[in-house]
Write a protein that holds these residues in place. Structure first.
Motif, PDB file in Angstrom:
ATOM      1  N   THR A  98      87.109 -90.670 -21.279  1.00 13.24           N
ATOM      2  CA  THR A  98      85.759 -90.406 -20.756  1.00 13.24           C
ATOM      3  C   THR A  98      84.889 -89.643 -21.756  1.00 13.24           C
ATOM      4  O   THR A  98      83.670 -89.687 -21.657  1.00 13.24           O
TER       5      THR A  98
ATOM      6  N   LYS B 135      82.016 -92.038 -22.295  1.00 16.30           N
ATOM      7  CA  LYS B 135      80.628 -91.702 -21.969  1.00 16.30           C
ATOM      8  C   LYS B 135      79.951 -90.821 -23.023  1.00 16.30           C
ATOM      9  O   LYS B 135      78.735 -90.786 -23.101  1.00 16.30           O
TER      10      LYS B 135
ATOM     11  N   LEU C 250      81.952 -87.662 -17.804  1.00 18.74           N
ATOM     12  CA  LEU C 250      81.203 -88.107 -16.629  1.00 18.74           C
ATOM     13  C   LEU C 250      80.080 -87.134 -16.296  1.00 18.74           C
ATOM     14  O   LEU C 250      78.978 -87.538 -15.899  1.00 18.74           O
TER      15      LEU C 250
END
Length: 372
Positions: free
Chosen positions: A32, A97, A152
């Motif tokens: 992530t 991300k 996130l």
């Protein structure tokens, strides 16, 4: 009949054989965010924040587990391979991300630690690019207010602060383009930890000016609004204007739409840049009751326009003296004049003069009455 059955069998074997690239989610972990730091020998230290799905023992539901793996090596790729030795699962980067460079790595230069992300053909989304100002071990530890996963949380955080004209936003795609522009300069989002809250929280705080892939200077959050207006990325947000009747009071304007048009002209050895800003806003708050006559409304508009001129010229003159073209003037000149602009590529902003022409339109403010 046998021929018909054979055809059905062949059709079923071709079209009903399942997904070609299917992998059980319980055998895959998803990255992530990626944090890149350097050690004392300037070798990359990579932290991977990983989402791991784990099937609960007592239920059929899926639960999530946060894992942070750390690797070192002479290159980022070697560091990632070092991490693979500690993972019994396949590491998947399609959901990454954020790529976060520490301030120490950015100051050393990120050119050696960037190419692997540019060549990543498996990424489904293009991550944000940030510079982290703080203790990297604390960042990797996580446990921040509002979100367990840094990647996130950063994705949602930057998405939410788009309504703030002071927030600097940057992405991998934009940086890869701007680092090859004539000025070779871009501004990356700065990430910090706010320890003043009961539970530490991640915040966006200003920008990191990168020139030739190295950190040149930090852009304060207070200059973010003027910077965003000059590069035409403001769409929503707010402006505060001093009350024309009482300079100790303020009037808040909500920005509903904004567009900055840039006109570039070469005059001998000098470059004239004109920024025409068209801003639509409405009054959302006054600290002192007013009738909002046409004269008062005109004074508020002039105050907003004067603030824009002052803030934009201050930031332009500041970085002109430091030869940091964070406004993409070099790209504008090259787009219009082509090869003629190449002789200015290294110090183009030092040959530039700028004029700010703002037009603020306050849409149907209505009549503000005191509460009775």
């Amino acid at each position: 009949m046998k021929k018909l059955l054979m055809c059905l069998f062949l059709t079923a074997s071709i079209f009903l054989n399942g997904c070609f690239s299917y992998i059980d989610i319980n055998n895959v972990v998803f990255v992530t965010s990626v944090i890149v730091d350097i050690d004392k020998e300037n070798k990359p230290v990579v932290y991977l924040e990983i989402f791991k799905s784990a099937r609960a023992a007592s239920k059929a539901a899926e639960t999530a587990q946060r894992i942070v793996l750390k690797g070192t090596g002479k290159t980022v790729y070697e560091a990632v391979n070092d991490i693979n030795l500690a993972s019994s699962f396949q590491i998947n980067y399609t959901q990454n991300k954020a790529i976060i460079y520490t301030k120490r790595a950015a100051a050393q230069g990120i050119e050696n630690y960037l190419d692997i992300f540019r060549r990543d053909v498996n990424a489904i989304i293009k991550p944000y690019l940030l510079v982290y100002d703080g203790d990297v071990e604390r960042l990797a530890k996580g446990n921040f207010q509002g979100q367990e996963y840094i990647g996130l949380f950063v994705w949602d955080l930057i998405g939410n602060v788009r309504s703030s004209p002071r927030a600097v936003q940057s992405s991998l795609n934009r940086y890869l383009s701007r680092r090859l522009a004539p000025s070779k300069t871009d501004v990356l989002t700065v990430l910090k930890i706010n320890n003043e809250e009961p539970v530490p929280a991640l915040v966006i705080n200003g920008g990191a000016i990168m020139k030739n892939n190295k950190l040149a200077e930090m852009l304060p959050q207070s200059e973010g609004e003027a910077y965003n207006f000059l590069i035409d990325v403001v769409s929503l947000g707010s402006m505060e204007v001093a009350d024309p009747r009482d300079k100790t009071k303020y009037i808040s304007l909500a920005i509903e739409n904004s567009k900055t048009n840039t006109d570039v002209n070469m005059k001998g050895n000098n470059i004239q840049v004109t920024k025409q800003m068209n801003i639509k806003a409405r009054i959302v708050e006054v600290q002192k009751y007013m009738d909002l006559t046409d004269e008062q409304l005109d004074e508020i508009r002039k105050g907003a326009e004067a603030n824009l001129i002052n803030s934009c010229m201050n930031i332009f003159n500041k970085y002109k003296k430091r030869n940091l073209d964070i406004f993409m003037i070099g790209q504008e000149v090259e787009n219009k004049y082509g090869e003629k602009a190449m002789k200015y590529s290294e110090d183009i902003i030092e040959h530039t003069n700028m004029e700010i022409q703002p037009r603020v339109f306050i849409d149907s403010p209505g009549r503000i009455r005191p509460y009775e």
